[in-house]
Design a protein around this motif. Structure first.
Motif, short mmCIF file in Angstrom:
data_model
loop_
_atom_site.label_atom_id
_atom_site.label_comp_id
_atom_site.label_asym_id
_atom_site.label_seq_id
_atom_site.Cartn_x
_atom_site.Cartn_y
_atom_site.Cartn_z
N ARG A 139 0.82 -1.21 0.00
CA ARG A 139 0.00 0.00 0.00
C ARG A 139 0.86 1.26 0.00
NH1 ARG A 139 -4.60 1.74 4.48
NH2 ARG A 139 -5.33 3.60 3.33
N MET A 140 2.00 1.21 0.70
CA MET A 140 2.89 2.37 0.70
C MET A 140 3.34 2.73 -0.70
SD MET A 140 5.31 1.54 4.00
CE MET A 140 6.48 2.82 3.51
N ALA A 141 3.49 1.72 -1.56
CA ALA A 141 3.99 1.97 -2.92
C ALA A 141 2.93 2.59 -3.81
CB ALA A 141 4.48 0.67 -3.53
N THR A 142 1.64 2.49 -3.42
CA THR A 142 0.57 2.96 -4.30
C THR A 142 -0.31 4.03 -3.66
OG1 THR A 142 -0.87 1.15 -3.55
CG2 THR A 142 0.48 0.76 -5.52
N ASP A 143 -0.21 4.19 -2.33
CA ASP A 143 -1.09 5.13 -1.62
C ASP A 143 -0.23 6.19 -0.92
OD1 ASP A 143 -2.85 6.47 0.01
OD2 ASP A 143 -3.90 4.66 0.70
N PRO A 144 -0.06 7.37 -1.52
CA PRO A 144 0.78 8.41 -0.92
C PRO A 144 0.31 8.83 0.47
CG PRO A 144 0.28 8.93 -3.20
CD PRO A 144 -0.60 7.78 -2.82
N THR A 145 -0.99 8.81 0.70
CA THR A 145 -1.50 9.22 2.01
C THR A 145 -1.07 8.26 3.10
OG1 THR A 145 -3.43 10.24 0.97
CG2 THR A 145 -3.59 9.78 3.33
N PHE A 146 -1.22 6.95 2.82
CA PHE A 146 -0.80 5.96 3.81
C PHE A 146 0.72 6.01 4.00
CE2 PHE A 146 0.47 1.62 5.06
CZ PHE A 146 -0.21 1.54 6.27
N ALA A 147 1.46 6.23 2.90
CA ALA A 147 2.92 6.35 3.01
C ALA A 147 3.29 7.51 3.93
CB ALA A 147 3.53 6.54 1.63
N ALA A 148 2.50 8.61 3.88
CA ALA A 148 2.76 9.75 4.76
C ALA A 148 2.53 9.37 6.22
CB ALA A 148 1.86 10.93 4.37
N HIS A 149 1.55 8.52 6.48
CA HIS A 149 1.34 8.02 7.86
C HIS A 149 2.60 7.32 8.36
CE1 HIS A 149 -3.30 7.93 7.99
NE2 HIS A 149 -2.95 8.61 6.90
N VAL A 150 3.14 6.44 7.52
CA VAL A 150 4.31 5.67 7.92
C VAL A 150 5.50 6.59 8.19
CG1 VAL A 150 5.95 3.88 7.20
CG2 VAL A 150 3.52 3.63 6.66
N VAL A 151 5.71 7.55 7.31
CA VAL A 151 6.81 8.50 7.51
C VAL A 151 6.63 9.28 8.80
CG1 VAL A 151 7.90 10.58 6.59
CG2 VAL A 151 7.31 8.69 5.05
N PHE A 152 5.37 9.68 9.09
CA PHE A 152 5.09 10.41 10.32
C PHE A 152 5.54 9.62 11.54
CE2 PHE A 152 2.12 10.67 13.91
CZ PHE A 152 2.31 11.98 14.30
N TRP A 153 5.17 8.31 11.58
CA TRP A 153 5.52 7.51 12.74
C TRP A 153 7.01 7.18 12.77
CZ3 TRP A 153 3.06 7.07 17.03
CH2 TRP A 153 1.68 7.26 17.07
N GLN A 154 7.63 7.03 11.63
CA GLN A 154 9.08 6.81 11.61
C GLN A 154 9.81 8.00 12.21
OE1 GLN A 154 9.63 6.05 7.41
NE2 GLN A 154 9.72 3.81 7.70
N GLU A 155 9.39 9.21 11.84
CA GLU A 155 10.04 10.42 12.37
C GLU A 155 9.75 10.60 13.86
OE1 GLU A 155 8.53 13.51 9.93
OE2 GLU A 155 9.96 13.15 8.29
N ARG A 156 8.52 10.29 14.24
CA ARG A 156 8.15 10.48 15.64
C ARG A 156 8.85 9.50 16.56
NH1 ARG A 156 1.92 11.01 17.89
NH2 ARG A 156 2.46 11.38 20.09
#
Length: 230
Positions: free
Chosen positions: A34-51
């Motif tokens: 999903r990260m590869a096709t859904d930019p919104t969900f990918a942004a969720h993952v990046v948010f938690w990685q940074e946090r």
């Protein structure tokens, strides 16, 4: 950084579980797709990685055991089986004629090696000179222990012979034999020297007809080169 309140609850939870490694195998696979096709969900993952990255700042790094590191590298970068032929052909820095000979020799080695799972070491050397035209390619066959030689350029001087020598660190040159007038030759490596073949520097000297009369080099060194493992 994106504000967490912008994310739908379920996607935010799934992203956090993915980053923390709490997701099941199926959910983890689905999440990566999903990260590869859904930019919104990918942004969720990046948010938690940074946090969550800041939580690791106070943890001292620990070097993994060598065996674990090797196992991980083997999984991420699986070793590609490389045939003898490929190793010979990929040797850099030799002439086209030398490559043609090396390719031919590689085929011969493949026919000799009857156990396909083995990858015998192939040793090769390019004997050259900064001052003369002589250039010889030498490849040691790992099964027959013969040095296959091809003279790419140059020849013996009039009424003289070319003699091949093996030089080991800290030792006097050892004669391997007088080379014939033909462009190709095969010379057997003495049994006592085979285990040290990778340390050879091969050299060709100008000698009287029939070879050195003293057992050691008497003439000019016309070409030389160290062994390289392919």
């Amino acid at each position: 950084m994106t504000d967490q309140t912008e994310f739908p609850d379920n996607d935010d939870i799934h992203a956090a579980e993915l980053v923390l490694g709490l997701a099941s195998d199926d959910d983890r696979t689905a999440g990566r797709r999903r990260m590869a096709t859904d930019p919104t969900f990918a942004a969720h993952v990046v948010f938690w990685q940074e946090r969550l990255a800041a939580m690791a700042d106070s943890i001292d790094p620990v070097a993994p055991p060598a065996r674990l590191k090797q196992r991980m590298l083997a999984q991420v970068f699986p070793a590609k089986r490389v045939s003898i032929l490929e190793r010979v052909w990929l040797w850099q820095g030799i002439s086209v004629a030398a490559l043609l000979f090396a390719g031919y020799l590689g085929v011969q080695l493949l026919t000799i090696n009857t156990q396909p799972n083995q990858q015998p070491a192939v040793l090769a050397a390019q004997l050259v000179s900064d001052t003369g035209p002589l250039q010889v390619l030498a490849v040691i066959e790992p099964v027959s222990h013969e040095i296959a030689l091809r003279r790419i350029a140059g020849e013996a001087r009039a009424d003289r012979s070319l003699e091949l020598w093996a030089i080991l660190p800290g030792q006097a040159p050892i004669s391997l034999g007088v080379l014939p007038d033909s462009e190709t030759a095969r010379i057997l490596v003495p049994a006592a020297l085979r285990s040290q073949a990778a340390q050879f520097t091969l050299a060709i000297t100008d000698e009287p007809l029939g070879g050195s009369p003293t057992g050691g080099p008497t003439g000019d060194v016309l070409a030389a080169g160290p062994m390289t493992t392919l």
